[in-house]
Design a protein around this motif. Sequence first.
Motif, PDB file in Angstrom:
ATOM      1  N   TYR A  35      29.945  55.068  43.446  1.00  0.00           N
ATOM      2  CA  TYR A  35      29.795  54.514  42.105  1.00  0.00           C
ATOM      3  C   TYR A  35      30.877  55.152  41.244  1.00  0.00           C
ATOM      4  CZ  TYR A  35      27.567  53.307  37.679  1.00  0.00           C
ATOM      5  OH  TYR A  35      27.317  52.798  36.438  1.00  0.00           O
ATOM      6  N   VAL A  36      31.532  54.361  40.409  1.00  0.00           N
ATOM      7  CA  VAL A  36      32.578  54.890  39.541  1.00  0.00           C
ATOM      8  C   VAL A  36      32.227  54.637  38.075  1.00  0.00           C
ATOM      9  CG1 VAL A  36      34.444  54.676  41.219  1.00  0.00           C
ATOM     10  CG2 VAL A  36      33.946  52.765  39.704  1.00  0.00           C
ATOM     11  N   GLU A  37      32.783  55.457  37.196  1.00  0.00           N
ATOM     12  CA  GLU A  37      32.651  55.309  35.747  1.00  0.00           C
ATOM     13  C   GLU A  37      34.042  55.211  35.145  1.00  0.00           C
ATOM     14  OE1 GLU A  37      30.264  55.344  33.187  1.00  0.00           O
ATOM     15  OE2 GLU A  37      28.711  55.080  34.700  1.00  0.00           O
ATOM     16  N   ASP A  38      34.265  54.240  34.274  1.00  0.00           N
ATOM     17  CA  ASP A  38      35.527  54.083  33.549  1.00  0.00           C
ATOM     18  C   ASP A  38      36.749  54.048  34.460  1.00  0.00           C
ATOM     19  OD1 ASP A  38      34.453  53.763  31.048  1.00  0.00           O
ATOM     20  OD2 ASP A  38      34.494  55.887  30.590  1.00  0.00           O
ATOM     21  N   PHE A  39      36.679  53.271  35.506  1.00  0.00           N
ATOM     22  CA  PHE A  39      37.745  53.099  36.477  1.00  0.00           C
ATOM     23  C   PHE A  39      38.704  52.024  35.952  1.00  0.00           C
ATOM     24  CE2 PHE A  39      39.040  50.643  40.336  1.00  0.00           C
ATOM     25  CZ  PHE A  39      39.781  51.630  40.964  1.00  0.00           C
ATOM     26  N   GLU A  40      40.005  52.344  35.835  1.00  0.00           N
ATOM     27  CA  GLU A  40      40.986  51.342  35.387  1.00  0.00           C
ATOM     28  C   GLU A  40      41.020  50.209  36.393  1.00  0.00           C
ATOM     29  OE1 GLU A  40      44.926  52.401  34.262  1.00  0.00           O
ATOM     30  OE2 GLU A  40      44.229  54.188  33.223  1.00  0.00           O
ATOM     31  N   PHE A  41      40.909  48.968  35.882  1.00  0.00           N
ATOM     32  CA  PHE A  41      40.837  47.814  36.770  1.00  0.00           C
ATOM     33  C   PHE A  41      41.418  46.602  36.058  1.00  0.00           C
ATOM     34  CE2 PHE A  41      38.387  44.245  38.682  1.00  0.00           C
ATOM     35  CZ  PHE A  41      38.831  44.379  39.984  1.00  0.00           C
ATOM     36  N   THR A  42      42.052  45.713  36.821  1.00  0.00           N
ATOM     37  CA  THR A  42      42.572  44.455  36.287  1.00  0.00           C
ATOM     38  C   THR A  42      41.870  43.311  37.001  1.00  0.00           C
ATOM     39  OG1 THR A  42      44.723  45.448  35.832  1.00  0.00           O
ATOM     40  CG2 THR A  42      44.630  43.052  35.923  1.00  0.00           C
ATOM     41  N   CYS A  43      41.265  42.426  36.223  1.00  0.00           N
ATOM     42  CA  CYS A  43      40.530  41.288  36.759  1.00  0.00           C
ATOM     43  C   CYS A  43      41.218  40.009  36.298  1.00  0.00           C
ATOM     44  CB  CYS A  43      39.082  41.332  36.264  1.00  0.00           C
ATOM     45  SG  CYS A  43      38.062  39.996  36.887  1.00  0.00           S
ATOM     46  N   HIS A  44      41.889  39.335  37.212  1.00  0.00           N
ATOM     47  CA  HIS A  44      42.621  38.094  36.915  1.00  0.00           C
ATOM     48  C   HIS A  44      43.587  38.282  35.744  1.00  0.00           C
ATOM     49  CE1 HIS A  44      40.414  35.684  39.807  1.00  0.00           C
ATOM     50  NE2 HIS A  44      39.354  36.356  39.439  1.00  0.00           N
ATOM     51  N   GLY A  48      41.205  46.392  31.893  1.00  0.00           N
ATOM     52  CA  GLY A  48      40.001  46.973  31.318  1.00  0.00           C
ATOM     53  C   GLY A  48      39.500  48.136  32.141  1.00  0.00           C
ATOM     54  N   ARG A  49      38.231  48.475  31.926  1.00  0.00           N
ATOM     55  CA  ARG A  49      37.593  49.601  32.612  1.00  0.00           C
ATOM     56  C   ARG A  49      36.340  49.098  33.312  1.00  0.00           C
ATOM     57  NH1 ARG A  49      41.086  53.658  32.233  1.00  0.00           N
ATOM     58  NH2 ARG A  49      39.497  55.225  32.502  1.00  0.00           N
ATOM     59  N   TYR A  50      36.197  49.463  34.587  1.00  0.00           N
ATOM     60  CA  TYR A  50      35.047  49.061  35.392  1.00  0.00           C
ATOM     61  C   TYR A  50      34.150  50.268  35.632  1.00  0.00           C
ATOM     62  CZ  TYR A  50      32.293  47.638  39.424  1.00  0.00           C
ATOM     63  OH  TYR A  50      31.250  47.373  40.278  1.00  0.00           O
ATOM     64  N   SER A  51      32.850  50.049  35.552  1.00  0.00           N
ATOM     65  CA  SER A  51      31.856  51.054  35.919  1.00  0.00           C
ATOM     66  C   SER A  51      30.840  50.375  36.823  1.00  0.00           C
ATOM     67  CB  SER A  51      31.142  51.614  34.683  1.00  0.00           C
ATOM     68  OG  SER A  51      32.029  52.320  33.869  1.00  0.00           O
ATOM     69  N   GLY A  58      37.673  50.728  47.555  1.00  0.00           N
ATOM     70  CA  GLY A  58      37.841  50.994  46.134  1.00  0.00           C
ATOM     71  C   GLY A  58      37.775  49.793  45.211  1.00  0.00           C
ATOM     72  N   LYS A  59      37.282  48.655  45.713  1.00  0.00           N
ATOM     73  CA  LYS A  59      37.161  47.461  44.873  1.00  0.00           C
ATOM     74  C   LYS A  59      35.728  47.326  44.363  1.00  0.00           C
ATOM     75  CE  LYS A  59      40.753  44.743  47.106  1.00  0.00           C
ATOM     76  NZ  LYS A  59      41.037  43.486  47.802  1.00  0.00           N
ATOM     77  N   PRO A  60      35.541  46.775  43.145  1.00  0.00           N
ATOM     78  CA  PRO A  60      34.182  46.533  42.649  1.00  0.00           C
ATOM     79  C   PRO A  60      33.391  45.703  43.650  1.00  0.00           C
ATOM     80  CG  PRO A  60      35.748  46.244  40.869  1.00  0.00           C
ATOM     81  CD  PRO A  60      36.547  46.405  42.133  1.00  0.00           C
ATOM     82  N   PHE A  66      32.429  45.460  33.353  1.00  0.00           N
ATOM     83  CA  PHE A  66      33.861  45.469  33.093  1.00  0.00           C
ATOM     84  C   PHE A  66      34.063  45.294  31.592  1.00  0.00           C
ATOM     85  CE2 PHE A  66      37.863  43.013  32.616  1.00  0.00           C
ATOM     86  CZ  PHE A  66      38.747  43.927  33.166  1.00  0.00           C
ATOM     87  N   VAL A  67      34.701  46.287  30.959  1.00  0.00           N
ATOM     88  CA  VAL A  67      34.970  46.235  29.524  1.00  0.00           C
ATOM     89  C   VAL A  67      36.445  45.941  29.332  1.00  0.00           C
ATOM     90  CG1 VAL A  67      34.890  47.474  27.326  1.00  0.00           C
ATOM     91  CG2 VAL A  67      33.159  47.932  29.073  1.00  0.00           C
ATOM     92  N   ARG A  68      36.752  44.817  28.681  1.00  0.00           N
ATOM     93  CA  ARG A  68      38.144  44.430  28.444  1.00  0.00           C
ATOM     94  C   ARG A  68      38.832  45.440  27.539  1.00  0.00           C
ATOM     95  NH1 ARG A  68      38.663  37.973  27.596  1.00  0.00           N
ATOM     96  NH2 ARG A  68      37.551  37.369  29.469  1.00  0.00           N
ATOM     97  N   GLU A  69      40.105  45.701  27.854  1.00  0.00           N
ATOM     98  CA  GLU A  69      40.899  46.637  27.072  1.00  0.00           C
ATOM     99  C   GLU A  69      41.065  46.141  25.634  1.00  0.00           C
ATOM    100  OE1 GLU A  69      45.342  47.240  27.667  1.00  0.00           O
ATOM    101  OE2 GLU A  69      44.468  48.952  28.720  1.00  0.00           O
TER     102      GLU A  69
END
Length: 103
Positions: A35-44, A48-51, A58-60, A66-69
């Motif tokens: 489980y990760v917290e505040d992991f930098e991630f790009t979705c399409h 943003g940040r994925y938790s 290492g993929k969701p 997912f919180v958009r930047e």
Amino acid sequence: MTTMMKNPSPRRFVPNDFVLSPSPKAQSNVRLTSYVEDFEFTCHGIRGRYSGEINEVGKPHGNGSFVREKGGMTYIGEWRDGERIGIGGYYTNGRLLGNVVWE
């Protein structure tokens, strides 16, 4: 009416009435490892940040948010191999914007 649980971060929350259990679509042969917290991630192309849960590469994968930047809109839902799948919802400022079902 959507109520919020207290969360250390003011930008992330999990509403009491939005509890997910993995759907058959969210399952695959890839094993969950952590489980990760505040992991930098790009979705399409959206940064943003994925938790949430991730798979061994290492993929969701599983339940996560997912919180958009830009704008801070939050997606809470199911993921498989880095893609949104199954059911989820979009939230902003603690309010539900809408539910979605991904194929």
